[in-house]
Enzyme design. Structure first.
Site, PDB file in Angstrom:
ATOM      1  CB  SER A 117      -0.812  -0.381   1.125  1.00  0.00           C
ATOM      2  OG  SER A 117      -1.552   1.481   1.352  1.00  0.00           O
ATOM      3  CE1 TYR A 141      -3.795  -1.787   5.208  1.00  0.00           C
ATOM      4  CE2 TYR A 141      -3.021   0.599   4.770  1.00  0.00           C
ATOM      5  CZ  TYR A 141      -3.445  -1.300   3.905  1.00  0.00           C
ATOM      6  OH  TYR A 141      -3.942  -1.079   2.836  1.00  0.00           O
ATOM      7  CE  LYS A 145      -1.953  -4.174   3.578  1.00  0.00           C
ATOM      8  NZ  LYS A 145      -2.201  -5.384   2.662  1.00  0.00           N
TER       9      LYS A 145
HETATM   10  C1  WQD Z   1      -9.483   9.361   0.341  1.00  0.00           C
HETATM   11  C2  WQD Z   1      -9.989  10.652   0.150  1.00  0.00           C
HETATM   12  C3  WQD Z   1     -10.198  11.879   1.938  1.00  0.00           C
HETATM   13  C4  WQD Z   1     -14.222   9.398   3.181  1.00  0.00           C
HETATM   14  C5  WQD Z   1      -6.732   4.969   2.097  1.00  0.00           C
HETATM   15  C6  WQD Z   1      -5.710   4.435   3.368  1.00  0.00           C
HETATM   16  C7  WQD Z   1      -4.573   3.663   2.029  1.00  0.00           C
HETATM   17  C8  WQD Z   1      -5.105   3.180   0.398  1.00  0.00           C
HETATM   18  C9  WQD Z   1      -6.582   3.504   0.207  1.00  0.00           C
HETATM   19  C10 WQD Z   1      -4.628   0.418   0.972  1.00  0.00           C
HETATM   20  C11 WQD Z   1      -9.686  11.844   1.539  1.00  0.00           C
HETATM   21  C12 WQD Z   1     -11.967  11.981   2.054  1.00  0.00           C
HETATM   22  C13 WQD Z   1     -13.437  10.020   2.774  1.00  0.00           C
HETATM   23  C14 WQD Z   1     -15.194   9.931   3.722  1.00  0.00           C
HETATM   24  C15 WQD Z   1     -14.534  11.998   2.962  1.00  0.00           C
HETATM   25  N1  WQD Z   1      -5.512   2.065  -0.024  1.00  0.00           N
HETATM   26  N2  WQD Z   1     -13.303  11.054   2.391  1.00  0.00           N
HETATM   27  N3  WQD Z   1     -15.082  11.362   4.109  1.00  0.00           N
HETATM   28  O1  WQD Z   1      -7.342   7.178   3.000  1.00  0.00           O
HETATM   29  O2  WQD Z   1      -6.800   8.080   0.417  1.00  0.00           O
HETATM   30  O3  WQD Z   1      -6.752   6.216   1.763  1.00  0.00           O
HETATM   31  O4  WQD Z   1      -7.402   4.269   1.147  1.00  0.00           O
HETATM   32  O5  WQD Z   1      -4.225   0.107   1.460  1.00  0.00           O
HETATM   33  O6  WQD Z   1      -3.400   3.222   2.110  1.00  0.00           O
HETATM   34  O7  WQD Z   1      -5.159   5.356   4.167  1.00  0.00           O
HETATM   35  O8  WQD Z   1      -8.491   6.858   0.842  1.00  0.00           O
HETATM   36  O9  WQD Z   1     -11.074   6.653   0.910  1.00  0.00           O
HETATM   37  O10 WQD Z   1     -10.132   6.956   2.771  1.00  0.00           O
HETATM   38  O11 WQD Z   1     -10.015   8.989   1.480  1.00  0.00           O
HETATM   39  O12 WQD Z   1     -14.026  13.033   2.675  1.00  0.00           O
HETATM   40  O13 WQD Z   1     -16.352   9.704   3.870  1.00  0.00           O
HETATM   41  O14 WQD Z   1     -11.526  11.445   1.175  1.00  0.00           O
HETATM   42  O15 WQD Z   1     -10.897  12.876   3.816  1.00  0.00           O
HETATM   43  O16 WQD Z   1      -9.319  13.332   0.721  1.00  0.00           O
HETATM   44  P1  WQD Z   1      -7.806   7.401   1.516  1.00  0.00           P
HETATM   45  P2  WQD Z   1      -9.960   7.559   1.577  1.00  0.00           P
END
Ligand code: WQD
Length: 323
Positions: A117, A141, A145
């Site tokens: 990741s 997490y 990884k």
């Molecule tokens: C994306 C954007 C949030 C939810 C995570 C893991 C990372 C990875 C991919 C796997 C951000 C915003 C989110 C919500 C929001 N992969 N958001 N409201 O955090 O970039 O990555 O998944 O291993 O390791 O940490 O992904 O989809 O949670 O967020 O505003 O309800 O959407 O702040 O900017 P993230 P995400």
């Protein structure tokens, strides 16, 4: 090749299994169905319902299947939860992976493709992030990884197993041909949450902050289509057969903000998506972007369907029919 896909009933695992089957590989899925779904299994692939913490069952699986390679995607992946329940992540991600590595070593499996990741990098020190970016995970997490990548390195050195660690950025989208339709259970990621609102399964999206230094103030991420990710796994096996172990980013270096995702989903679904601006989520960076140059030069991999419209259209098709 005969390939065991551990975690192959999950969202990414099912796309990987599909891709491997499409290219003539023999596929056997091992999954505990904790977040994976029977609906995500294919009749052409074998299936064993088992847990990676069940050492005996895992051993029986390797004994009967005798895979030449494995894909390891069996893990818990909620970064926020990992900070509250680190023991759970230690057991499932680290102990579980060591059980797999020990079985791989015992049964003489040659190749491992590991689902790593972008979370191994932590907050971006520069953008886009290449594989030389410091690895300083900011959630447990991401640490699990990174730890597993290190175990892979040692087992590679001591047991001659060849591995590819694929550092995914933000996986999204569904099979372009519509062959996979299992919804993610209790999603914590943005795109499935936005889709649940469009499909009437929840009432609004919380937007985690609109005061970042980005064009519209909301967080920007590098969304990569899950079928592009899946292709990367297949290509990794090809590469491992003719070369050494490697670590590579799978991302696009093109970013979309939270509000762009919301607006584009409204356009594609024709549904109004209510959102509420809330405070920032702890540990979130303003912008995360991959440098995919190594994937292109070394693996010959390039994203083909990771544009935002394809990502959202393929996802909406699945959520729409689940309504
Ligand atoms: C994306 C954007 C949030 C939810 C995570 C893991 C990372 C990875 C991919 C796997 C951000 C915003 C989110 C919500 C929001 N992969 N958001 N409201 O955090 O970039 O990555 O998944 O291993 O390791 O940490 O992904 O989809 O949670 O967020 O505003 O309800 O959407 O702040 O900017 P993230 P995400």
């Amino acid at each position: 090749m005969k390939i065991a896909v551990i975690g192959g009933a999950g969202y990414i695992g099912s796309h990987v299994a599909r891709e491997l089957l499409d290219f003539g590989h023999e596929v056997f899925v091992y999954d505990n169905l904790s977040s994976g779904l029977r609906q995500n299994l294919f009749s052409e692939a074998g299936f064993v319902h088992g847990d990676i913490l069940d050492v005996q069952k895992l051993d029986d699986f390797f004994t009967s299947v005798k895979p030449e390679g494995i894909v390891h995607l069996a893990a818990l992946k909620a970064a926020g939860e990992s900070m509250l329940l680190p023991e759970k992540y230690s057991i499932h991600n680290i102990t579980g992976s060591l059980n797999i590595l020990n079985a791989v070593s015992k049964h003489g499996v040659k190749y491992i493709v590991f689902s790593s990741s972008a979370a191994v990098y932590g907050s971006p020190k520069y953008l886009p992030m290449d594989e030389k970016h410091p690895t300083e995970p900011e959630n447990y997490y991401g640490y699990t990884k990174l730890a597993i990548e290190q175990y892979l390195e040692w087992y590679g050195r001591l047991r001659g197993i060849k591995y590819a660690a694929l550092r995914y950025f933000n996986a999204a989208g569904y099979d372009v041909k519509g062959r996979i339709s299992g919804l993610e259970q209790n999603p914590a990621n943005l795109i499935p949450i936005v889709m649940e609102v469009a499909a009437g399964m929840r009432s609004f999206v919380s937007v985690f902050g609109n005061d970042y230094e980005t064009e519209d103030g909301t967080g920007v991420r590098d969304y990569i289509h899950v079928s592009d990710l899946a292709r990367g796994h297949r290509m990794a096996f090809d590469k491992l057969q003719s070369g050494d172990s490697f670590v590579v980013n799978l991302g696009v270096n093109s970013g979309n903000s939270v509000l762009e995702v919301v607006k584009a989903t409204e356009r594609i679904s024709g549904k109004k998506i209510d959102y509420r601006i809330t405070g920032r989520r702890a540990g979130d960076a303003a912008v995360v972007l991959a440098d995919p140059a190594l994937a292109k030069e070394f693996l010959g991999w390039q994203a083909q369907c990771s544009d935002l419209d394809t990502l959202l259209e393929t996802t909406w098709r699945v959520y729409k029919s689940a309504q």
